[in-house]
Design an enzyme around this catalytic site. Sequence first.
Site, PDB file in Angstrom:
ATOM      1  N   SER A 232      41.993  40.291  40.719  1.00 28.81           N
ATOM      2  CA  SER A 232      42.806  41.303  40.455  1.00 28.81           C
ATOM      3  C   SER A 232      42.011  42.631  40.881  1.00 28.81           C
ATOM      4  CB  SER A 232      43.825  41.439  39.520  1.00 28.81           C
ATOM      5  OG  SER A 232      44.887  42.249  39.408  1.00 28.81           O
ATOM      6  N   HIS A 246      45.908  47.073  46.784  1.00 26.43           N
ATOM      7  CA  HIS A 246      45.922  45.886  45.750  1.00 26.43           C
ATOM      8  C   HIS A 246      45.939  44.945  46.355  1.00 26.43           C
ATOM      9  CE1 HIS A 246      48.804  43.024  44.075  1.00 26.43           C
ATOM     10  NE2 HIS A 246      47.832  43.387  42.938  1.00 26.43           N
ATOM     11  N   ASN A 248      45.383  40.510  44.848  1.00 21.39           N
ATOM     12  CA  ASN A 248      45.179  39.533  43.568  1.00 21.39           C
ATOM     13  C   ASN A 248      45.243  38.145  43.958  1.00 21.39           C
ATOM     14  OD1 ASN A 248      46.889  37.631  41.683  1.00 21.39           O
ATOM     15  ND2 ASN A 248      45.704  38.969  40.300  1.00 21.39           N
ATOM     16  N   TYR A 249      44.495  37.198  43.914  1.00 20.75           N
ATOM     17  CA  TYR A 249      44.518  35.595  44.283  1.00 20.75           C
ATOM     18  C   TYR A 249      44.453  35.043  42.820  1.00 20.75           C
ATOM     19  CZ  TYR A 249      44.757  37.741  48.828  1.00 20.75           C
ATOM     20  OH  TYR A 249      45.074  38.275  50.115  1.00 20.75           O
ATOM     21  N   ARG A 250      44.866  33.901  42.654  1.00 22.83           N
ATOM     22  CA  ARG A 250      44.901  33.223  41.403  1.00 22.83           C
ATOM     23  C   ARG A 250      45.375  31.537  41.508  1.00 22.83           C
ATOM     24  NH1 ARG A 250      49.018  36.611  42.337  1.00 22.83           N
ATOM     25  NH2 ARG A 250      51.112  35.783  42.868  1.00 22.83           N
ATOM     26  N   GLY A 399      46.737  37.987  22.492  1.00 27.10           N
ATOM     27  CA  GLY A 399      45.422  38.212  22.931  1.00 27.10           C
ATOM     28  C   GLY A 399      45.002  38.672  24.119  1.00 27.10           C
ATOM     29  N   SER A 400      45.872  39.280  24.890  1.00 32.89           N
ATOM     30  CA  SER A 400      45.794  40.061  25.832  1.00 32.89           C
ATOM     31  C   SER A 400      44.885  41.319  25.818  1.00 32.89           C
ATOM     32  CB  SER A 400      47.110  40.608  26.819  1.00 32.89           C
ATOM     33  OG  SER A 400      47.743  39.348  27.059  1.00 32.89           O
ATOM     34  N   ARG A 401      44.057  41.564  26.959  1.00 34.16           N
ATOM     35  CA  ARG A 401      43.348  43.018  26.716  1.00 34.16           C
ATOM     36  C   ARG A 401      43.925  43.967  27.475  1.00 34.16           C
ATOM     37  NH1 ARG A 401      38.313  45.519  29.141  1.00 34.16           N
ATOM     38  NH2 ARG A 401      36.988  46.282  27.470  1.00 34.16           N
TER      39      ARG A 401
END
Length: 442
Positions: A232, A246, A248-250, A399-401
């Site tokens: 991202s 922007h 984002n590839y997932r 747990g996200s940063r």
Amino acid sequence: MAWHLGRLSAGPCWRALARGGCGELRAWSQRCAAGRICRPPGTAGTEHSRGLAHGPSSGGGSWPGTGLATALAGLAGLATAAFGHVQRAEMVPKSSGARSPSPERSQEDDLTRRCSCFMALPVTDLGELRKRPGDMKTKMELLILETQAQVCQALAQVDGGASFSVDRWERKEGGGGISCVLQDGRVFEKAGVSISVVHGNLSEEAAKQMRSRGKVLKTKDGKLPFSAMGVSSVIHPKNPHAPTIHFNYRYFEVEEADGTKQWWFGGGCDLTPTYLNQEDAVHFHRTLKEACDRHGPDLYPKFKKWCDDYFFITHRGERRGIGGIFFDDLDSPSKEEVFRFVQSCAQAVVPSYIPLVKKHCDDSFTPQEKLWQQLRRGRYVEFNLLYDRGTKFGLFTPGSRIESILMSLPLTARWEYMHSPSENSKEAEILEVLRHPRDWVH
């Protein structure tokens, strides 16, 4: 917990390029400059597919794991040593009777060479990657690492001033990632390119979000194992005539209670200019269309409309930018064919965007134009925090940063009460396009 591994100019891979050494890296640099990416082991070149489709429930939301924490999966302290000890195998004369390298050894050497070009070592242990070279999780992790390195190198070369900080950090619930951020450069106010490779059990909130998208997932004892990975990026130039981008590839994989695995790909790329430039818009959209057309003539128009519909600031009645492509839940006709499509899209990022930055980074601008850029940045923030499903999902995921989730926000922005541009002004021109999307390629 985070480890700061240094900056772009200090990494062994980049030092080798500066010295003019490391032939493998120089060749990689030249390929990247042409808009191509080193391919992961076991993948062929881009081919025409029979056509791609997405699940019947795909209603246009971003992947819920976009904002998940990324982390270190071990070997953090060995990163520099690993980069500094990449060796080439020497040719052996046929008359010597020596055996050719085994397939396993060749694969090991190839993976080591690929890793030497990344911003940091893969999140997944190299031994694990070697055990499953044909697995989609391996292919996708290498693709997002290569995309990150390609984009960071291109941005650093254009900026010529600041360098990228490279942070590896850990998600205790499972997985890891790498965030690369450049701030206060000569050209870029803020540029972030982050990857995440995470796994564990989906939270109930995440499971609910998937069910709301029509995915019927069977849990076992309330647990739903998943693996997710993606790259991202959001890039904010200083000059108001250079657009923000922007992408984002997932890839997402869920294992149900009976062992059945559901998988899908998602992503997209969109452009947010402060001022309208027709040539820029056409170049950007044509480059994305060419990438899509290699896999089916219906993909670009379908995903272009999806992008226009998704990046919509409802309370303002306008789009965030001039669009691009966006898709989610792509799960047919096969993993390999969808992967090749995503690979083509990732390879299109640099050629679609870098020429626009080079064209405008030294343009003169007025205080009024800078003010308008700051106001448009405010709209960008509004969309990301109020509507983007990936951002919201990440903020509420254990747990996200937070630093990596909010990496997409600009360094500076502005909100003015009841601001309205003058009629027939350049500011009013871009607003008209944001309210009524155009066809840029026909």
